[in-house]
Design a protein around this motif. Structure first.
Motif, PDB file in Angstrom:
ATOM      1  N   PHE A 108      17.310  21.850  66.908  1.00  0.00           N
ATOM      2  CA  PHE A 108      16.981  21.155  68.093  1.00  0.00           C
ATOM      3  C   PHE A 108      15.921  19.854  67.995  1.00  0.00           C
ATOM      4  O   PHE A 108      16.160  18.986  68.793  1.00  0.00           O
ATOM      5  CB  PHE A 108      16.152  22.343  68.743  1.00  0.00           C
ATOM      6  CG  PHE A 108      16.660  23.430  69.262  1.00  0.00           C
ATOM      7  CD1 PHE A 108      17.578  23.415  70.259  1.00  0.00           C
ATOM      8  CD2 PHE A 108      16.487  24.728  68.237  1.00  0.00           C
ATOM      9  CE1 PHE A 108      18.359  24.655  70.589  1.00  0.00           C
ATOM     10  CE2 PHE A 108      17.375  25.673  68.585  1.00  0.00           C
ATOM     11  CZ  PHE A 108      18.283  25.797  69.777  1.00  0.00           C
ATOM     12  N   LEU A 109      15.424  19.908  66.533  1.00  0.00           N
ATOM     13  CA  LEU A 109      14.696  18.695  66.722  1.00  0.00           C
ATOM     14  C   LEU A 109      15.611  17.542  66.184  1.00  0.00           C
ATOM     15  O   LEU A 109      15.422  16.512  66.834  1.00  0.00           O
ATOM     16  CB  LEU A 109      13.896  18.546  65.152  1.00  0.00           C
ATOM     17  CG  LEU A 109      12.892  17.437  64.492  1.00  0.00           C
ATOM     18  CD1 LEU A 109      11.985  17.139  65.817  1.00  0.00           C
ATOM     19  CD2 LEU A 109      12.280  17.797  63.486  1.00  0.00           C
ATOM     20  N   LEU A 110      16.875  17.879  65.581  1.00  0.00           N
ATOM     21  CA  LEU A 110      17.710  16.911  65.367  1.00  0.00           C
ATOM     22  C   LEU A 110      18.398  16.334  66.487  1.00  0.00           C
ATOM     23  O   LEU A 110      18.528  15.131  66.794  1.00  0.00           O
ATOM     24  CB  LEU A 110      18.740  17.476  64.526  1.00  0.00           C
ATOM     25  CG  LEU A 110      20.091  16.508  64.080  1.00  0.00           C
ATOM     26  CD1 LEU A 110      19.705  15.363  63.037  1.00  0.00           C
ATOM     27  CD2 LEU A 110      21.083  17.448  63.798  1.00  0.00           C
ATOM     28  N   LEU A 111      18.666  17.104  67.626  1.00  0.00           N
ATOM     29  CA  LEU A 111      19.179  16.847  68.928  1.00  0.00           C
ATOM     30  C   LEU A 111      18.068  15.921  69.892  1.00  0.00           C
ATOM     31  O   LEU A 111      18.531  14.879  70.266  1.00  0.00           O
ATOM     32  CB  LEU A 111      19.603  17.959  69.757  1.00  0.00           C
ATOM     33  CG  LEU A 111      20.855  18.756  69.160  1.00  0.00           C
ATOM     34  CD1 LEU A 111      21.265  19.892  70.156  1.00  0.00           C
ATOM     35  CD2 LEU A 111      21.967  17.738  68.931  1.00  0.00           C
ATOM     36  N   GLY A 112      16.935  16.313  69.542  1.00  0.00           N
ATOM     37  CA  GLY A 112      15.685  15.765  70.089  1.00  0.00           C
ATOM     38  C   GLY A 112      15.710  14.152  69.748  1.00  0.00           C
ATOM     39  O   GLY A 112      15.191  13.306  70.693  1.00  0.00           O
ATOM     40  N   ILE A 113      15.900  14.101  68.617  1.00  0.00           N
ATOM     41  CA  ILE A 113      16.005  12.496  67.934  1.00  0.00           C
ATOM     42  C   ILE A 113      17.175  11.960  68.337  1.00  0.00           C
ATOM     43  O   ILE A 113      17.310  10.757  68.705  1.00  0.00           O
ATOM     44  CB  ILE A 113      15.424  12.871  66.409  1.00  0.00           C
ATOM     45  CG1 ILE A 113      14.268  13.248  66.197  1.00  0.00           C
ATOM     46  CG2 ILE A 113      15.601  11.093  65.800  1.00  0.00           C
ATOM     47  CD1 ILE A 113      13.843  13.439  64.933  1.00  0.00           C
ATOM     48  N   LYS A 114      18.313  12.568  68.201  1.00  0.00           N
ATOM     49  CA  LYS A 114      19.751  11.651  68.211  1.00  0.00           C
ATOM     50  C   LYS A 114      19.837  11.338  69.477  1.00  0.00           C
ATOM     51  O   LYS A 114      20.790  10.269  69.930  1.00  0.00           O
ATOM     52  CB  LYS A 114      20.476  12.607  67.485  1.00  0.00           C
ATOM     53  CG  LYS A 114      20.718  12.705  65.941  1.00  0.00           C
ATOM     54  CD  LYS A 114      21.809  13.449  65.480  1.00  0.00           C
ATOM     55  CE  LYS A 114      22.930  12.313  65.190  1.00  0.00           C
ATOM     56  NZ  LYS A 114      24.266  12.897  64.873  1.00  0.00           N
TER      57      LYS A 114
END
Length: 298
Positions: A108-114
């Motif tokens: 979810f952190l990955l999606l929140g940045i990308k």
């Protein structure tokens, strides 16, 4: 030694089966919306990058392929295409999420940045390349009733296709491909640990930690789903920092760029897309790495 190899084979199989189960569930659910995603991407230029980033974040490698197909038919501007490519999570999301006892939250952190990166990159690309261009206005349904997905299956926007193939066979086929990719990569890395030594590999990456975002970005240049599988498995295994994972996955857009490269008239646009994505991958990866290291020292 043979006992260790057998242990690695069983361990890789166990991890890959978990990934397969989660991937099949995700792709089964997404199969009901894949055609709508293709329609969603066909929007007017000013909303394109925002919608493209949101669509690209969906963990389905067919999204960047559909976006590239729409771009080639001039129903999608370059900014929206870049937004999809940068935000694309591909196979990384189910692999990271399957790490139940580890850092599953990083998915979810990955999606929140990308997603914000995709929006930013998309609007910048729109400002540089699309502002003075006209996007074809003919009705989308007239020229394209179907598009090819990541595994060359047809995406029927009117949902009149074979429901068994759409909602069962293709999710199963795609999940099996992910299972094979994941198992082969995991097993090969397991053999690498046996013959080279886990401590030696970890030591090399630790001693050269500032090179990991660059190396991951080079892996992300490979237009294939296996790239995201490789990077995600290395992160889950503790061999890559999050910054390196981020840089590689910002650069990687699955088979989307390959769709551009194989087009005789638009193959140069594949390099243009890569050239635009490269600074986003490196800057975001190194910034994330510096933040990680700063937090680790505190």
């Amino acid at each position: 030694m043979w006992e260790e190899i057998g242990h690695q084979a069983l361990h890789s199989l166990e991890d890959s089966l978990k990934i397969f189960a989660l991937a099949f569930l995700i792709y089964l659910l997404l199969s009901f919306f894949e055609g709508k995603i293709a329609s969603l991407l066909h929007k007017r230029a000013k909303l394109g990058p925002l919608l493209g980033a949101l669509s690209g974040a969906i963990p389905q490698c067919g999204v960047p392929v559909v976006a590239a197909d729409l771009y080639l038919s001039r129903h999608l501007n370059f900014g929206t295409l870049i937004a999809v490519f940068i935000a694309c999570s591909d196979e990384a999301f189910p692999i990271l999420l399957s790490d139940w006892n580890g850092e599953w939250w990083s998915a979810f952190l990955l999606l929140g940045i990308k997603i914000p990166l995709g929006v930013l990159g998309g609007y910048l690309a729109y400002a540089f390349f699309d502002r003075k261009k006209e996007i074809k206005e003919e009705a989308f349904e007239v020229e394209h009733h179907q598009h090819r997905g990541c595994c060359h299956h047809m995406i029927d926007e009117d949902e009149n296709g074979n429901p068994w193939h759409t909602h069962l066979w293709h999710p199963l086929e795609h999940s099996l491909k992910i299972f094979v990719y994941s198992y082969v990569i995991s097993f090969l890395f397991g053999l690498l640990f046996v013959f080279v030594g886990e401590e030696a590999i970890a030591g090399f990456l630790t001693d050269n930690i500032y090179l990991t975002p660059l190396l991951s970005t080079l892996v992300g240049l490979i237009p294939n789903c296996a790239s995201s599988v490789l990077l995600s498995n290395m992160f889950v295994g503790g061999f890559l920092p999050f910054g390196a994972l981020l840089s590689g996955l910002v650069m990687n857009a699955g088979l989307g760029p390959f769709t551009l490269f194989k087009n005789k008239k638009k193959w140069k646009d594949g390099f243009k897309a890569y050239g635009f994505m490269l600074p986003f991958a490196l800057i975001s990866g190194y910034l994330s790495l510096l933040i990680e290291l700063a937090l680790a020292f505190n």
